[in-house]
Design an enzyme around this catalytic site. Structure first.
Site, PDB file in Angstrom:
ATOM      1  N   ASN A  38      10.773 -27.764  -2.188  1.00 48.52           N
ATOM      2  CA  ASN A  38       9.443 -27.564  -2.326  1.00 48.52           C
ATOM      3  C   ASN A  38       9.418 -27.007  -3.625  1.00 48.52           C
ATOM      4  O   ASN A  38       9.482 -26.501  -4.136  1.00 48.52           O
ATOM      5  CB  ASN A  38       8.751 -27.298  -1.154  1.00 48.52           C
ATOM      6  CG  ASN A  38       7.936 -27.758  -1.100  1.00 48.52           C
ATOM      7  OD1 ASN A  38       6.572 -27.784  -2.229  1.00 48.52           O
ATOM      8  ND2 ASN A  38       6.362 -26.834   0.108  1.00 48.52           N
ATOM      9  N   ARG A  87      10.484 -32.322  -1.325  1.00 50.17           N
ATOM     10  CA  ARG A  87       8.759 -32.931  -1.502  1.00 50.17           C
ATOM     11  C   ARG A  87       8.034 -33.664  -2.339  1.00 50.17           C
ATOM     12  O   ARG A  87       9.048 -32.554  -3.425  1.00 50.17           O
ATOM     13  CB  ARG A  87       8.156 -31.544  -1.084  1.00 50.17           C
ATOM     14  CG  ARG A  87       6.695 -32.191  -1.188  1.00 50.17           C
ATOM     15  CD  ARG A  87       5.770 -30.614  -1.175  1.00 50.17           C
ATOM     16  NE  ARG A  87       4.502 -31.151  -1.382  1.00 50.17           N
ATOM     17  CZ  ARG A  87       3.793 -30.195  -2.322  1.00 50.17           C
ATOM     18  NH1 ARG A  87       4.460 -29.022  -2.422  1.00 50.17           N
ATOM     19  NH2 ARG A  87       2.583 -30.762  -2.439  1.00 50.17           N
ATOM     20  N   HIS A  91      -1.400 -33.940   0.007  1.00 52.87           N
ATOM     21  CA  HIS A  91      -1.097 -32.771   1.545  1.00 52.87           C
ATOM     22  C   HIS A  91      -0.587 -33.820   2.286  1.00 52.87           C
ATOM     23  O   HIS A  91      -0.176 -33.196   3.533  1.00 52.87           O
ATOM     24  CB  HIS A  91      -1.888 -32.386   1.825  1.00 52.87           C
ATOM     25  CG  HIS A  91      -3.050 -31.833   0.470  1.00 52.87           C
ATOM     26  ND1 HIS A  91      -4.443 -31.065   0.481  1.00 52.87           N
ATOM     27  CD2 HIS A  91      -1.827 -30.869  -0.206  1.00 52.87           C
ATOM     28  CE1 HIS A  91      -4.096 -30.711  -0.569  1.00 52.87           C
ATOM     29  NE2 HIS A  91      -2.627 -30.038  -0.831  1.00 52.87           N
ATOM     30  N   ARG A 101      -9.999 -25.921  -9.350  1.00 55.16           N
ATOM     31  CA  ARG A 101     -10.252 -27.971  -9.723  1.00 55.16           C
ATOM     32  C   ARG A 101     -11.504 -28.089  -9.228  1.00 55.16           C
ATOM     33  O   ARG A 101     -11.868 -27.626  -8.409  1.00 55.16           O
ATOM     34  CB  ARG A 101      -9.114 -28.521  -9.203  1.00 55.16           C
ATOM     35  CG  ARG A 101      -8.293 -29.190  -9.962  1.00 55.16           C
ATOM     36  CD  ARG A 101      -6.789 -30.124  -9.059  1.00 55.16           C
ATOM     37  NE  ARG A 101      -5.865 -28.627  -8.200  1.00 55.16           N
ATOM     38  CZ  ARG A 101      -5.045 -29.230  -7.122  1.00 55.16           C
ATOM     39  NH1 ARG A 101      -5.236 -30.477  -6.829  1.00 55.16           N
ATOM     40  NH2 ARG A 101      -4.530 -28.380  -7.142  1.00 55.16           N
ATOM     41  N   ASP A 107      -8.359 -17.883  -6.369  1.00 58.27           N
ATOM     42  CA  ASP A 107      -8.007 -16.782  -5.522  1.00 58.27           C
ATOM     43  C   ASP A 107      -9.494 -16.799  -4.472  1.00 58.27           C
ATOM     44  O   ASP A 107     -10.344 -15.338  -4.882  1.00 58.27           O
ATOM     45  CB  ASP A 107      -7.209 -15.688  -5.419  1.00 58.27           C
ATOM     46  CG  ASP A 107      -6.523 -15.489  -4.434  1.00 58.27           C
ATOM     47  OD1 ASP A 107      -7.144 -15.673  -3.168  1.00 58.27           O
ATOM     48  OD2 ASP A 107      -5.268 -15.594  -4.520  1.00 58.27           O
ATOM     49  N   ARG A 135      -9.460 -14.668  -2.017  1.00 62.39           N
ATOM     50  CA  ARG A 135      -9.629 -13.495  -1.420  1.00 62.39           C
ATOM     51  C   ARG A 135     -10.718 -12.492  -3.021  1.00 62.39           C
ATOM     52  O   ARG A 135     -11.275 -12.096  -1.891  1.00 62.39           O
ATOM     53  CB  ARG A 135      -8.285 -12.989  -1.933  1.00 62.39           C
ATOM     54  CG  ARG A 135      -7.507 -12.934  -0.498  1.00 62.39           C
ATOM     55  CD  ARG A 135      -5.629 -12.991  -0.856  1.00 62.39           C
ATOM     56  NE  ARG A 135      -6.063 -13.166  -1.322  1.00 62.39           N
ATOM     57  CZ  ARG A 135      -4.283 -14.163  -1.734  1.00 62.39           C
ATOM     58  NH1 ARG A 135      -3.078 -13.624  -0.647  1.00 62.39           N
ATOM     59  NH2 ARG A 135      -4.112 -14.582  -2.081  1.00 62.39           N
ATOM     60  N   GLY A 154      -7.343 -21.516   4.834  1.00 65.42           N
ATOM     61  CA  GLY A 154      -7.638 -22.112   5.878  1.00 65.42           C
ATOM     62  C   GLY A 154      -6.838 -21.502   7.374  1.00 65.42           C
ATOM     63  O   GLY A 154      -7.920 -20.981   8.588  1.00 65.42           O
ATOM     64  N   GLU A 155      -6.165 -20.539   6.859  1.00 62.80           N
ATOM     65  CA  GLU A 155      -5.326 -19.499   8.298  1.00 62.80           C
ATOM     66  C   GLU A 155      -5.386 -18.724   7.604  1.00 62.80           C
ATOM     67  O   GLU A 155      -5.766 -17.778   9.369  1.00 62.80           O
ATOM     68  CB  GLU A 155      -3.636 -20.347   7.720  1.00 62.80           C
ATOM     69  CG  GLU A 155      -3.786 -21.379   8.095  1.00 62.80           C
ATOM     70  CD  GLU A 155      -1.628 -21.256   8.226  1.00 62.80           C
ATOM     71  OE1 GLU A 155      -1.423 -20.503   7.523  1.00 62.80           O
ATOM     72  OE2 GLU A 155      -1.167 -22.135   7.241  1.00 62.80           O
ATOM     73  N   GLU A 194       4.969 -27.485   6.134  1.00 63.72           N
ATOM     74  CA  GLU A 194       5.235 -29.058   5.280  1.00 63.72           C
ATOM     75  C   GLU A 194       7.483 -28.924   5.164  1.00 63.72           C
ATOM     76  O   GLU A 194       7.424 -30.094   4.853  1.00 63.72           O
ATOM     77  CB  GLU A 194       5.360 -28.398   4.184  1.00 63.72           C
ATOM     78  CG  GLU A 194       3.588 -29.016   3.582  1.00 63.72           C
ATOM     79  CD  GLU A 194       3.098 -28.497   1.940  1.00 63.72           C
ATOM     80  OE1 GLU A 194       3.469 -27.396   1.723  1.00 63.72           O
ATOM     81  OE2 GLU A 194       2.216 -29.123   2.109  1.00 63.72           O
TER      82      GLU A 194
HETATM   83  P1  ADP Z   1      -0.699 -23.369  -1.729  1.00 64.21           P
HETATM   84  O1  ADP Z   1      -2.054 -24.474  -1.648  1.00 64.21           O
HETATM   85  O2  ADP Z   1       0.045 -23.408  -3.694  1.00 64.21           O
HETATM   86  O3  ADP Z   1       0.166 -23.957  -1.235  1.00 64.21           O
HETATM   87  P2  ADP Z   1      -1.232 -21.952  -0.185  1.00 64.21           P
HETATM   88  O4  ADP Z   1      -1.429 -22.997   0.632  1.00 64.21           O
HETATM   89  O5  ADP Z   1      -0.480 -20.667   0.158  1.00 64.21           O
HETATM   90  O6  ADP Z   1      -1.009 -22.906  -1.460  1.00 64.21           O
HETATM   91  O7  ADP Z   1      -2.819 -21.205  -0.753  1.00 64.21           O
HETATM   92  C1  ADP Z   1      -3.075 -20.495  -1.335  1.00 64.21           C
HETATM   93  C2  ADP Z   1      -4.027 -19.391  -1.377  1.00 64.21           C
HETATM   94  O8  ADP Z   1      -4.702 -19.137   0.152  1.00 64.21           O
HETATM   95  C3  ADP Z   1      -4.520 -18.166  -2.118  1.00 64.21           C
HETATM   96  O9  ADP Z   1      -5.396 -19.325  -3.607  1.00 64.21           O
HETATM   97  C4  ADP Z   1      -5.871 -17.692  -1.695  1.00 64.21           C
HETATM   98  O10 ADP Z   1      -6.957 -18.252  -2.082  1.00 64.21           O
HETATM   99  C5  ADP Z   1      -5.983 -18.140  -0.365  1.00 64.21           C
HETATM  100  N1  ADP Z   1      -5.661 -16.920   0.948  1.00 64.21           N
HETATM  101  C6  ADP Z   1      -4.442 -15.994   1.127  1.00 64.21           C
HETATM  102  N2  ADP Z   1      -4.506 -15.698   1.974  1.00 64.21           N
HETATM  103  C7  ADP Z   1      -6.237 -15.690   2.197  1.00 64.21           C
HETATM  104  C8  ADP Z   1      -7.058 -14.612   2.496  1.00 64.21           C
HETATM  105  N3  ADP Z   1      -6.231 -13.617   3.480  1.00 64.21           N
HETATM  106  N4  ADP Z   1      -8.424 -14.993   2.653  1.00 64.21           N
HETATM  107  C9  ADP Z   1      -8.721 -15.919   1.777  1.00 64.21           C
HETATM  108  N5  ADP Z   1      -7.588 -16.680   0.646  1.00 64.21           N
HETATM  109  C10 ADP Z   1      -6.284 -16.288   1.449  1.00 64.21           C
END
Ligand code: ADP
Length: 408
Positions: free
Chosen positions: A7, A96, A184, A245, A287, A289, A337-338, A388
């Site tokens: 990936n 992917r 996605h 973005r 990010d 967070r 989301g998670e 994925e």
């Molecule tokens: P990608 O789109 O690169 O596959 P991910 O699905 O792993 O990325 O998502 C990465 C993003 O998830 C990070 O940039 C961050 O913003 C967000 N993230 C990860 N952990 C948390 C958290 N505990 N709370 C809020 N956002 C989070």
């Protein structure tokens, strides 16, 4: 069947080895070996983990992208994280591929003609498809004539109704391949299948809105297993606000920047891909967070960034519900989301009209593949771990089974 999944992204390279013994169904299995390279720092950070629990992590010598990926893959059969006795034990490699262009949507066995055609559609997603083609070349070099399969992130959305996939520009755009492809798709499809499985519902009688919220963000409206619309379009820039973005903006802004600020295509590309979204508005980070931490400290720009993110997410979900004519399940998946109860609860706050209400206690935990809706709500809200790589491994398995089936 030992299935190696590559990936390749612009900022990371994830790899997984799955062992599939029979027709895959039920819960996704653990992979027996996992490698990740993070390219975002000064030196590439490589982490490797085997199912036995052996692991290694640290900065790698920056001897070029290809050779770092090669060394990571070699640890599949050498060193303490070894998972197979040699390269010949890998039965198939799944890749992917972000953009299939107008030509590719179904998973396809790689031949040199297919690779050349994928190279041609690279104009649609230059950063991504280049990394993926490099991954294919490395797999050929290390593993010889092993079958390789490309699985396209645009594939799931290929059958969207023409009213959703066509831009209302000149009709000629369609002939040139300028249309809405959506992205996605591998995870949106996985989430819709997993939703039916978790809710024990017939997948052909479900209207689902899936929210893939990672660095890149997109929604999909899925009816009876088919993508009816999605927020990303010709490129992964359209739709929701993302980490760096902007999502959809008035195209007039771009012509204004070109005409009056004399910005080049490259400069606009950089603004849209790297300097906008959460980072652009907050000036702090892309990010979520970091944004949430800054909001707690009452940073006004971080608060504005968060509010726009939520506003646009609500707008998008509302539109998707309208496209589906109702909703039977709402799904949150990927990094934000998670992992962000705050994002989920803020979004759902305004969705009571659609029968959506969260159980705040369940929402605050880190739920995985669980329903977090309140008992009184009519619509389940699920948090589903993005898988994925497992979806790609399953597609490889299916394709090789079909190829090996005797023609009757
Ligand atoms: P990608 O789109 O690169 O596959 P991910 O699905 O792993 O990325 O998502 C990465 C993003 O998830 C990070 O940039 C961050 O913003 C967000 N993230 C990860 N952990 C948390 C958290 N505990 N709370 C809020 N956002 C989070």
């Amino acid at each position: 069947m030992n299935v190696l999944v590559l990936n390749s992204g612009s900022s990371s390279q994830k790899s997984c080895l799955y062992q599939i013994q029979h027709a895959p169904q039920g819960d996704p299995p653990e992979c027996i070996w996992q490698g990740k390279i993070d390219w975002s720092g000064k030196a590439p950070e490589v982490s490797i983990r085997s199912a036995r629990g052996d692991s290694s992590a640290g900065a790698a010598r920056n001897t070029g992208r290809g050779s770092v990926v090669e060394r990571m893959l070699q640890s599949l059969w050498s060193g303490k994280t070894k998972a197979v006795s040699g390269p010949s034990e890998i039965d198939v490699v799944g890749h992917r591929v972000v953009h299939g262009g107008p030509r590719f949507f179904e998973p396809v066995l790689l031949t040199s003609a297919v690779r050349t055609a994928i190279k041609k559609v690279s104009v649609f997603a230059p950063l991504h498809n280049r990394a993926e083609l490099e991954g294919m070349a490395i797999a050929s070099k290390l593993l010889g004539a092993v079958p390789q399969v490309a699985v396209f992130d645009t594939g799931f959305h290929h059958d969207m109704p023409a009213s959703a996939s066509t831009y209302p520009g000149p009709y000629d755009w369609l002939k040139e391949g300028i249309r809405r492809y959506g992205f996605h798709g591998i995870n949106h499809q996985y989430c819709s299948e997993r939703t039916a499985q978790l809710l024990r519902r017939n997948p052909n009688r479900l209207r689902i809105v899936t929210c893939h919220l990672g660095n890149g963000c997109s929604l999909a409206a899925i009816k009876n297993g088919r993508s009816m619309d999605t927020t990303m379009g010709f490129t992964p820039l359209e739709g929701l606000m993302m980490g760096t973005r902007p999502g959809s903006v008035d195209p007039g802004i771009l012509t204004y920047l070109m005409r009056h600020k004399k910005l080049s295509g490259g400069q606009i590309d950089e603004i849209l891909n790297q300097k906008s979204g959460l980072l652009g508005i907050s000036g702090i980070s892309g990010d979520m967070r970091d944004i949430l931490a800054a909001v707690k400290k009452r940073n006004a720009r971080a608060k504005l960034a968060f509010d726009i993110y939520i506003h646009r997410l609500r707008l998008g979900i509302g539109s998707m519900i309208a496209v589906l004519g109702g909703i039977d399940a709402l799904v949150f998946t990927a990094g934000v989301g998670e992992n962000s109860p705050k994002v989920r609860s803020s979004v759902c706050e305004n969705l009571l009209f659609a029968g959506i209400k969260l159980d705040q206690k369940k929402n605050r935990k880190i739920p995985q593949d669980q329903n977090i809706s309140d008992r009184s709500a009519s619509v389940p809200v699920l948090v589903i771990h993005a898988e994925e790589d497992w979806m790609i491994a399953r597609q490889c398995w299916r394709l090789l089974q079909e190829k090996s089936r005797p023609i009757s």
